[in-house]
Scaffold this active site. Structure first.
Site, PDB file in Angstrom:
ATOM      1  N   LEU A  43       1.159  -1.054  -0.267  1.00 49.20           N
ATOM      2  CA  LEU A  43      -0.264   0.011   0.777  1.00 49.20           C
ATOM      3  C   LEU A  43       1.377   1.544  -0.166  1.00 49.20           C
ATOM      4  O   LEU A  43       1.716   1.008   0.722  1.00 49.20           O
ATOM      5  CB  LEU A  43      -0.656   0.045   1.216  1.00 49.20           C
ATOM      6  CG  LEU A  43      -2.124  -0.884   1.191  1.00 49.20           C
ATOM      7  CD1 LEU A  43      -2.103  -0.781   2.473  1.00 49.20           C
ATOM      8  CD2 LEU A  43      -2.401  -1.404  -0.275  1.00 49.20           C
ATOM      9  N   HIS A  85      -3.251   4.161  -2.204  1.00 51.02           N
ATOM     10  CA  HIS A  85      -4.207   3.065  -1.719  1.00 51.02           C
ATOM     11  C   HIS A  85      -4.802   3.884  -0.737  1.00 51.02           C
ATOM     12  O   HIS A  85      -6.231   4.020  -0.479  1.00 51.02           O
ATOM     13  CB  HIS A  85      -3.290   2.281  -1.277  1.00 51.02           C
ATOM     14  CG  HIS A  85      -3.266   1.176  -2.701  1.00 51.02           C
ATOM     15  ND1 HIS A  85      -1.527   0.926  -2.681  1.00 51.02           N
ATOM     16  CD2 HIS A  85      -3.385   0.954  -3.372  1.00 51.02           C
ATOM     17  CE1 HIS A  85      -1.952   0.547  -3.708  1.00 51.02           C
ATOM     18  NE2 HIS A  85      -2.490  -0.034  -3.948  1.00 51.02           N
ATOM     19  N   GLU A  95      -7.720   6.252 -10.287  1.00 45.72           N
ATOM     20  CA  GLU A  95      -7.529   6.197 -12.455  1.00 45.72           C
ATOM     21  C   GLU A  95      -6.723   6.485 -12.662  1.00 45.72           C
ATOM     22  O   GLU A  95      -6.853   6.195 -13.597  1.00 45.72           O
ATOM     23  CB  GLU A  95      -8.562   7.702 -12.185  1.00 45.72           C
ATOM     24  CG  GLU A  95      -9.845   8.032 -12.362  1.00 45.72           C
ATOM     25  CD  GLU A  95     -10.194   9.325 -12.853  1.00 45.72           C
ATOM     26  OE1 GLU A  95      -9.344  10.419 -12.794  1.00 45.72           O
ATOM     27  OE2 GLU A  95     -11.484   9.860 -12.409  1.00 45.72           O
ATOM     28  N   ASP A 153      -5.480   3.380 -13.072  1.00 43.66           N
ATOM     29  CA  ASP A 153      -5.536   2.302 -13.745  1.00 43.66           C
ATOM     30  C   ASP A 153      -7.102   2.763 -14.543  1.00 43.66           C
ATOM     31  O   ASP A 153      -7.953   1.589 -13.906  1.00 43.66           O
ATOM     32  CB  ASP A 153      -6.287   0.834 -12.723  1.00 43.66           C
ATOM     33  CG  ASP A 153      -4.378   0.287 -12.453  1.00 43.66           C
ATOM     34  OD1 ASP A 153      -3.525   0.662 -13.028  1.00 43.66           O
ATOM     35  OD2 ASP A 153      -4.377   0.703 -10.947  1.00 43.66           O
TER      36      ASP A 153
HETATM   37  O1  PAF Z   1      -5.453  -2.645  -8.953  1.00 48.68           O
HETATM   38  C1  PAF Z   1      -5.637  -3.462  -8.607  1.00 48.68           C
HETATM   39  O2  PAF Z   1      -4.167  -3.514  -8.106  1.00 48.68           O
HETATM   40  C2  PAF Z   1      -6.062  -5.058  -8.974  1.00 48.68           C
HETATM   41  O3  PAF Z   1      -5.949  -4.924 -10.095  1.00 48.68           O
HETATM   42  C3  PAF Z   1      -7.359  -4.768  -8.320  1.00 48.68           C
HETATM   43  C4  PAF Z   1      -8.566  -4.515  -8.615  1.00 48.68           C
HETATM   44  C5  PAF Z   1      -7.588  -5.466  -6.890  1.00 48.68           C
HETATM   45  C6  PAF Z   1      -7.671  -6.297  -8.642  1.00 48.68           C
HETATM   46  O4  PAF Z   1      -7.145  -7.330  -8.057  1.00 48.68           O
END
Ligand code: PAF
Length: 282
Positions: free
Chosen positions: A33, A37, A150, A152
């Protein structure tokens, strides 16, 4: 702070929240993290009665076994970081068996073509893996709200698509990209960058920002050519793709149109570490 490793125990706890009509804000993560996050978790804490964070490195979304092996796993540190936000957060850190039971396999999804663009062209089966794990986690956690970054952007679009196509009862909240002061988008993979690459990596966002300015007056093709040239001249970073796409379809734009929203997306290798980033253009 409670850390559950078994879905049966987590589900029992969640039932007790539901009985009290409590709302659940969920942040799915693969751990390692960082502040990005934590910003998602803070959103979950602020807007729900209970925040739940999953920490699970999902094998089915990795197309490269070496990448899966080397993905950072720092559960104790992650739990400490979450505790620093609130003792009240619930963590679900399952084993592969708890999630997948007998078959560690992806389900096949149709995300209306979103899955074939960008990351989908370079990471075989990646979005089926993401869809599979997020769907399973939603079934276990039954959140009211779920938070995704965002950075990803394609993943976020795909999850929104999965939720709307399957009428899943969860609200998906997209959160802004969290950056270092030098512009580098926060990613769990950044911890694996050696010092040379760490120093070079802010070039990615710097180039995206200039691309955004150029997009005001130039065609998408011209901007793409310019970006490709910038990376070709760089001696450490290797461009995998740069594309300017329609935010709704994620298809590469051929001709700009006034009413559409565009975004530039990039994937770059910094040595063996693959970094992605994106920027809204209008
Ligand atoms: O973005 C991430 O960390 C992962 O793709 C997720 C959404 C936790 C799924 O494993």
């Amino acid at each position: 702070m409670i850390v559950f490793t078994k879905k049966s125990e987590l589900k029992a706890k969640i039932s007790s929240f539901k009985e009290k009509n409590m709302t659940i804000g969920f942040v799915p993560t693969m751990g390692a993290l960082h502040k990005g996050h934590l910003a998602l978790v803070n959103e979950a804490l602020a807007n729900n009665n209970q925040a739940i964070v999953s920490i699970f490195v999902n094998p089915t979304q990795f197309d490269n076994p070496e990448d899966l092996k080397k993905y950072p796993r720092t559960l104790d540190k992650d739990v400490e970081l979450l505790k620093s936000l609130s003792e009240n957060i619930i963590v679900y850190a399952p084993t592969v068996e708890d999630i997948y039971e007998e078959q560690t396999k992806s389900q096949k999804f149709d995300f209306d073509g979103l899955e074939h663009q960008m990351e989908g062209k370079f990471r075989d089966g990646h979005f089926d893996g993401v869809g599979t794990i997020v769907k399973r986690l939603f079934e276990i956690v039954t959140p009211n709200n779920a938070y995704f970054g965002e950075k990803d952007f394609q993943q976020l679009a795909i999850i929104k698509k999965m939720v709307s196509k399957n009428k899943m009862p969860v609200n998906i909240v997209g959160c802004k990209i969290y950056r270092e002061a030098n512009g580098l988008a926060l990613s769990s993979r950044n911890t694996r960058l050696t010092s040379d690459y760490k120093e070079a990596a802010p070039f990615i966002y710097k180039t995206l920002k200039t691309a955004k300015t150029k997009f005001g007056t130039k065609s998408a093709n011209k901007v793409t050519e310019w970006v490709e040239n910038q990376f070709a001249k760089h001696n450490l970073l290797e461009l995998e793709y740069f594309t300017i796409a329609d935010e709704a379809t994620l298809k590469t734009v051929k001709r700009k149109s006034k009413n559409k929203k565009y975004r530039a997306f990039v994937a770059v290798y910094a040595g063996e570490i693959r970094l992605i980033d994106n920027i809204a253009l209008n």
